[in-house]
Design a protein around this motif. Structure first.
Motif, PDB file in Angstrom:
ATOM      1  N   UNK A 248       0.837  -1.201   0.000  1.00 36.32           N
ATOM      2  CA  UNK A 248       0.000   0.000   0.000  1.00 36.32           C
ATOM      3  C   UNK A 248       0.872   1.251   0.000  1.00 36.32           C
ATOM      4  N   UNK A 249       1.908   1.234   0.841  1.00 32.92           N
ATOM      5  CA  UNK A 249       2.830   2.362   0.829  1.00 32.92           C
ATOM      6  C   UNK A 249       3.544   2.494  -0.499  1.00 32.92           C
ATOM      7  N   UNK A 250       3.949   1.375  -1.073  1.00 35.14           N
ATOM      8  CA  UNK A 250       4.625   1.419  -2.375  1.00 35.14           C
ATOM      9  C   UNK A 250       3.705   1.954  -3.459  1.00 35.14           C
ATOM     10  N   UNK A 251       2.418   1.596  -3.399  1.00 30.11           N
ATOM     11  CA  UNK A 251       1.474   2.092  -4.403  1.00 30.11           C
ATOM     12  C   UNK A 251       1.326   3.606  -4.326  1.00 30.11           C
ATOM     13  N   UNK A 252       1.297   4.144  -3.099  1.00 35.63           N
ATOM     14  CA  UNK A 252       1.225   5.606  -2.948  1.00 35.63           C
ATOM     15  C   UNK A 252       2.460   6.261  -3.547  1.00 35.63           C
ATOM     16  N   UNK A 253       3.634   5.670  -3.294  1.00 41.87           N
ATOM     17  CA  UNK A 253       4.875   6.232  -3.830  1.00 41.87           C
ATOM     18  C   UNK A 253       4.915   6.124  -5.347  1.00 41.87           C
ATOM     19  N   UNK A 254       4.456   5.001  -5.887  1.00 41.08           N
ATOM     20  CA  UNK A 254       4.421   4.844  -7.342  1.00 41.08           C
ATOM     21  C   UNK A 254       3.482   5.866  -7.963  1.00 41.08           C
ATOM     22  N   UNK A 255       2.325   6.083  -7.324  1.00 40.20           N
ATOM     23  CA  UNK A 255       1.378   7.066  -7.839  1.00 40.20           C
ATOM     24  C   UNK A 255       1.990   8.470  -7.836  1.00 40.20           C
TER      25      UNK A 255
END
Length: 636
Positions: free
Chosen positions: A26-33
């Motif tokens: 979930x944290x990685x998805x925010x960073x990717x976004x």
């Protein structure tokens, strides 16, 4: 100690590593976004996550006894719903960015109301769907988000803070009537939480601790600034509504509603105080009408005495009610009465000491409730500096106050936790320890003249990391699991809201007095965020290291959910995952020189994929074990 919940069905190893993978990914998805430069790709990422969550969520409802489920049906439903909600939030961010970009190309500002509706509306759809499907997080999340969105829209259209407070008071009263109505289903819990949130906005004339949701959504204005013109009757009535909702939540054992309702009593209302800088630190100064804050605690005591006189309330509960009312007076009313600092310190110390003794003498819940209240109050309104240093604290006064605070708060924690070893008291003890250590570190640094960039990170995240590591060791080893998870939930929640403060400061609220506003208003949720002048870019690397450690702690605590489900811990871990990733993205840009978003994203993504791989391997072994035919018993 409260009894542990039954372990979830399925494979514990698979569930634990899946929960850790969900936090990290979930944290990685925010960073990717944040790393993507195309609004279309951000929108696609959100749609993929939301679609995947819906598939898993609906698939968990399909009964298939022939197919082993390593995660179990409840965990599959929860993970699917969380992914759908998270995807809807990313879609909302992408749509808002697209609308803003299109408006900038046409040289016309976008409608603030439209942006607020988009930003909060899409997650609300997911939360309402969760509520109708029977997930407990649905009504609670809807109750948190909906009044916050209403307050954000009102802040755009109403002429002043007083009008906003009146409208939110009406909303709180209507929600209270709905909460009192006799009906089943998820809506009583929704009404309690929504009414408490609306009442907190009415108490603060728009400055509620729930303003953190606005900050994260990118809708923050100038939260926490004083609101002249608010008549004292408005916050007093809002506090009365909060007291009613708190009683409703306690009678129904509604933890979320009770915590949100208690926030209204955790700080002086911004509508009745002014916030001013004193020697570089935020100070609260009273305005006419501040003494009205004594009305609600006094009314509660009178009602309790009447109930005791007619035989409807026992003496232990009467004493506990009076003790909590006194604590509320010290935290909320005493700082704005305009008394000399040493007099305030003496009064606070006498009240706190008396409540500690009373909590130690009373057994069971009548003693545990004032124990938790006084431990939280020690962190919110520490009397040590006022008592030792007075109105003109010097370097020696700061050091002595820090030492006295650590010793006295430590003694209170030790006595009350041993007397009432309940999860709630231990959670309050963790809150008390975090706030006391942060204030002590800050006071020591001021006395020594420390100006190193890493000192702010140590004050902000150091106490939380230390307490979190201790709680995580106990949780992983399985000793005092319920207590360790309660402490972990407090640490992670406090860390998440401290990151919200950092995001707000980096977004432009880093100049006094606006900085004082956001940090004073968020104090009930972020006890380690000390209001003082600073620039987030200084020491961004140290702050980023603290965020990374707390993300790791969130993943570690998530693995313990396999042995004992705990909704507060799961929510706090999700908060740190999402807000921590946003904060990490901000810190990588605020650093001097910028740290770079790519390496941080790669690390989070790699750790999440590794945990997912371990979970997949464990799940495959679980399926093979379940698929093997049962061996016949040997014949004699």
């Amino acid at each position: 100690m409260s009894s542990a919940s039954a372990p979830p069905e399925g494979d514990p190893v698979t569930i634990g590593f899946t929960a850790a993978a969900a936090v990290l990914l979930a944290g990685a998805a925010v960073l990717v976004s944040a790393w993507l430069t195309s609004d279309f790709l951000r929108l696609l990422l959100g749609l993929v996550l939301a679609g995947y969550g819906v598939v898993v969520w609906r698939g968990a409802a399909v009964t298939d006894l022939d197919r082993p489920r390593p995660l179990g049906v409840p965990v599959e439903r929860a993970l699917g719903a969380a992914a759908a909600l998270f995807g809807a939030d990313l879609v909302a961010v992408a749509v808002v960015a697209s609308v803003v970009g299109a408006a900038s190309e046409e040289f016309s500002p976008p409608s603030p109301t439209l942006l607020i509706v988009i930003r909060f509306g899409l997650p609300l759809v997911a939360l309402v769907a969760m509520a109708f499907s029977g997930l407990a997080a649905g009504p609670v999340g809807t109750g948190l988000v909906l009044p916050t969105a209403v307050a954000a829209v009102l802040a755009v259209h109403v002429p002043d803070a007083a009008s906003l407070a009146v409208v939110m008071l009406v909303v709180a009263v209507l929600a209270t009537l709905l909460a009192l109505a006799p009906h089943d289903g998820p809506w009583p819990r929704f009404a309690t939480v929504a009414g408490a949130v609306a009442a907190s906005f009415a108490v603060g004339a728009g400055a509620s601790p729930m303003i953190g949701l606005d900050v994260v959504a990118g809708q923050a204005g100038q939260p926490g600034t004083s609101a002249p013109g608010v008549h004292p009757v408005i916050p007093v009535l809002a506090l009365a509504v909060s007291a009613v909702l708190l009683v409703i939540a306690v009678r129904r054992r509604d933890t979320a509603g009770g915590l949100v309702a208690a926030l209204a009593f955790a700080a002086p209302p911004a509508g009745l105080v002014g916030i001013a800088g004193i020697a570089g630190i935020a100070g609260i100064v009273p305005v006419p009408g501040s003494a009205a804050l004594l009305i609600v605690p006094a009314a509660v005591v009178v009602i309790a005495l009447v109930a005791w006189a007619i035989g409807r309330l026992r003496v232990p509960l009467l004493l506990a009610t009076v003790a909590v009312a006194l604590v509320v007076c010290v935290v909320q009313a005493l700082p704005v009465l305009g008394w000399p600092a040493r007099v305030e310190g003496v009064v606070a110390l006498v009240v706190f000491a008396g409540v500690v003794v009373l909590a130690w003498r009373l057994p069971g819940p009548p003693g545990a409730v004032p124990a938790g209240a006084v431990l939280v109050a020690v962190a919110l309104a520490p009397p040590w500096s006022r008592l030792v240093a007075g109105d003109q604290p010097g370097a020696a006064g700061h050091v002595v106050a820090a030492l006295v605070g650590v010793v006295a708060a430590g003694a209170a924690v030790w006595v009350l936790v041993r007397r009432h070893p309940r999860s709630g008291v231990i959670a309050a003890a963790a809150f008390c320890a975090a706030g006391t250590l942060a204030h002590s570190l800050f006071a020591t640094g001021m006395a020594a003249g420390v100006s190193q960039p890493g000192w702010a990170a140590l004050v902000e995240f150091g106490p939380l990391v230390v307490i979190g590591v201790v709680a995580a060791v106990f949780a992983v080893r399985g000793r005092l699991l319920a207590a360790a998870q309660a402490a972990g939930a407090v640490v992670l929640a406090a860390a998440g809201f401290a990151m919200v403060v950092l995001i707000a400061l980096a977004a432009g609220l880093s100049i006094a007095p606006a900085q004082y506003g956001i940090e004073v208003v968020m104090a009930p949720l972020a006890p380690t965020s000390i209001p003082y002048p600073r620039v987030v870019g200084e020491g961004a690397g140290w702050l980023l290291a603290g965020v990374a450690l707390l993300l790791v702690l969130a993943a570690v605590f998530a693995t313990t959910l396999a042995r004992r489900p705990a909704a507060p811990l799961a929510a706090a871990a999700a908060l740190v995952a999402v807000i921590g990733a946003q904060c990490a993205g901000v810190l990588t840009l605020e650093g001097d020189p910028p740290i770079g978003l790519g390496p941080v994203t790669a690390i989070a993504l790699g750790c999440g994929v590794a945990c997912a791989g371990i979970a997949a391997t464990a799940g495959r072994r679980f399926r093979h074990r379940r698929a093997e035919p049962a061996q016949p018993l040997p014949q004699e």
